[in-house]
Design an enzyme around this catalytic site. Structure first.
Site, PDB file in Angstrom:
ATOM      1  N   ILE A  13       0.828  -1.203   0.000  1.00 46.37           N
ATOM      2  CA  ILE A  13       0.000   0.000   0.000  1.00 46.37           C
ATOM      3  C   ILE A  13       0.865   1.257   0.000  1.00 46.37           C
ATOM      4  O   ILE A  13       0.521   2.268  -0.620  1.00 46.37           O
ATOM      5  CB  ILE A  13      -0.984  -0.003   1.198  1.00 46.37           C
ATOM      6  CG1 ILE A  13      -2.068   1.066   1.006  1.00 46.37           C
ATOM      7  CG2 ILE A  13      -0.257   0.199   2.511  1.00 46.37           C
ATOM      8  CD1 ILE A  13      -2.987   0.788  -0.155  1.00 46.37           C
ATOM      9  N   SER A  35      12.226   1.074   7.668  1.00 46.77           N
ATOM     10  CA  SER A  35      11.920  -0.302   7.270  1.00 46.77           C
ATOM     11  C   SER A  35      12.885  -1.245   7.966  1.00 46.77           C
ATOM     12  O   SER A  35      14.102  -1.070   7.875  1.00 46.77           O
ATOM     13  CB  SER A  35      12.045  -0.456   5.743  1.00 46.77           C
ATOM     14  OG  SER A  35      12.036  -1.811   5.363  1.00 46.77           O
ATOM     15  N   ARG A  37      13.724  -4.032   7.084  1.00 48.13           N
ATOM     16  CA  ARG A  37      14.571  -4.704   6.087  1.00 48.13           C
ATOM     17  C   ARG A  37      15.332  -3.696   5.239  1.00 48.13           C
ATOM     18  O   ARG A  37      15.916  -4.060   4.212  1.00 48.13           O
ATOM     19  CB  ARG A  37      13.721  -5.619   5.218  1.00 48.13           C
ATOM     20  CG  ARG A  37      12.514  -4.950   4.612  1.00 48.13           C
ATOM     21  CD  ARG A  37      11.535  -5.964   4.018  1.00 48.13           C
ATOM     22  NE  ARG A  37      10.331  -5.295   3.539  1.00 48.13           N
ATOM     23  CZ  ARG A  37      10.174  -4.795   2.322  1.00 48.13           C
ATOM     24  NH1 ARG A  37      11.163  -4.895   1.439  1.00 48.13           N
ATOM     25  NH2 ARG A  37       9.050  -4.210   1.966  1.00 48.13           N
ATOM     26  N   LYS A  90      -5.412   2.942   7.606  1.00 46.44           N
ATOM     27  CA  LYS A  90      -6.516   2.224   8.250  1.00 46.44           C
ATOM     28  C   LYS A  90      -6.167   0.750   8.397  1.00 46.44           C
ATOM     29  O   LYS A  90      -5.393   0.212   7.586  1.00 46.44           O
ATOM     30  CB  LYS A  90      -7.810   2.412   7.453  1.00 46.44           C
ATOM     31  CG  LYS A  90      -7.783   1.782   6.044  1.00 46.44           C
ATOM     32  CD  LYS A  90      -8.119   0.315   6.068  1.00 46.44           C
ATOM     33  CE  LYS A  90      -7.878  -0.372   4.756  1.00 46.44           C
ATOM     34  NZ  LYS A  90      -7.972  -1.828   4.814  1.00 46.44           N
TER      35      LYS A  90
END
Length: 312
Positions: A13, A35, A37, A90
């Site tokens: 997303i 992140s 990663r 959301k």
């Protein structure tokens, strides 16, 4: 001067929606990624933790949180306490208790906190809300059916406790319904179909009521993750006066009494970031828990029915 913003959690997303929407908005500068990663885009600096980001780039004062809901409370709390303004995907948290605490922290720290519900920003939703204002609902039918393998491939977390299951897309429909309904809705009954090898539902049926119900009112929703072929994101509402509204394609199109009223390309995420810019300029938060409350109530009152195991 554009406000520097970082994205926390660079999943599908974020890549599909948040990154292009920020890059296209002149009020923001996408400055960094957080992140675990060390994923990144456009060669932007990437940090394993938000603490590393704040220490290295203190001028990044806004955070877009796109991590899975189960861990968002700790992440969002830390961002707010570190003096950052927060936009959150959301659902905004795993529980109502968590979101209440986050809203209180944001207020105490005087930070902007924006709980986004992207489907509300589809072009037909505001017109539907306007047309239903002051009316009463005789019928409401939500039909939200997707193929989970298409939209959430390999996302094991979504099937674990706190992962929402089919409510992950279903809450998008509830975010529209709570925005357009002329009076508050309550969950009077629900049936949750849970695969034998999972913790969260793959199918849900819900029945709604209101504080002052219309005699014979029929207010229902169906969410299903087993849809193959064309996907369905439709909401039909009929008033006691006989006006029929049909929102299709997730709210991108609106027909009234069979006549097309709104049909525009979706601009959900660009509109979200335009609203975030307005909230930042006004130093105001926008926190809405109504869609999450309906999900929580469905879990509270719902009948659970075990269905066949699901394998991704």
């Amino acid at each position: 001067m554009p406000q520097k913003i970082a994205i926390m959690g660079l999943g599908k997303i974020a890549l599909d929606q948040h990154v292009p929407s920020i890059l296209a908005n002149e009020d923001f500068e996408l400055a960094a990624i957080v992140s675990g990663r060390l994923a990144t885009v456009n060669d932007l600096p990437s940090f394993r933790t938000q603490e590393e980001l704040y220490e290295t780039m203190p001028d990044v004062t806004a955070i877009a949180i796109c991590t899975p809901p189960a861990g968002r409370f700790e992440t969002t709390r830390a961002a707010l306490l570190a003096g950052r303004d927060v936009l959150i995907e959301k659902p905004p948290a795993a529980t109502l208790g968590e979101i209440a605490e986050l809203a209180a922290i944001a207020e105490a720290e005087r930070r902007v906190f924006f709980t986004t519900w992207h489907s509300r920003f589809n072009p037909g939703v505001e017109e539907a809300r306007r047309l239903l204002a002051g009316r009463r609902l005789a019928k409401l039918r939500v039909d939200w059916r997707e193929d989970v393998r298409r939209w959430h491939p390999g996302q094991a977390w979504i099937w674990e406790a706190g992962g929402f299951g089919v409510f992950d897309p279903g809450i998008n429909a509830l975010s529209i319904v709570t925005e357009i309904a002329p009076e508050p809705l309550f969950v009077s009954a629900a049936r949750l179909e849970v695969p034998a090898n999972r913790q969260t539902p793959i199918g849900v049926e819900m029945t709604f009521s209101t504080a002052d119900p219309v005699a014979g009112a029929d207010l229902t929703a169906v969410f299903d993750w087993r849809q193959e072929g064309p996907q369905s994101w439709n909401i039909t509402a009929e008033t006691t006066e006989g006006t029929l509204l049909q929102l299709t394609e997730g709210g991108a199109k609106l027909s009234v009494n069979g006549e097309e009223r709104v049909a525009e390309a979706s601009q959900e995420y660009p509109r979200i970031y335009a609203m975030f810019a307005r909230l930042l300029a006004a130093r105001e938060s926008h926190v809405d828990v109504r869609p999450l409350r309906l999900v929580a109530d469905a879990f509270m009152v719902g009948e659970r029915r075990q269905v066949e195991a699901f394998e991704d």
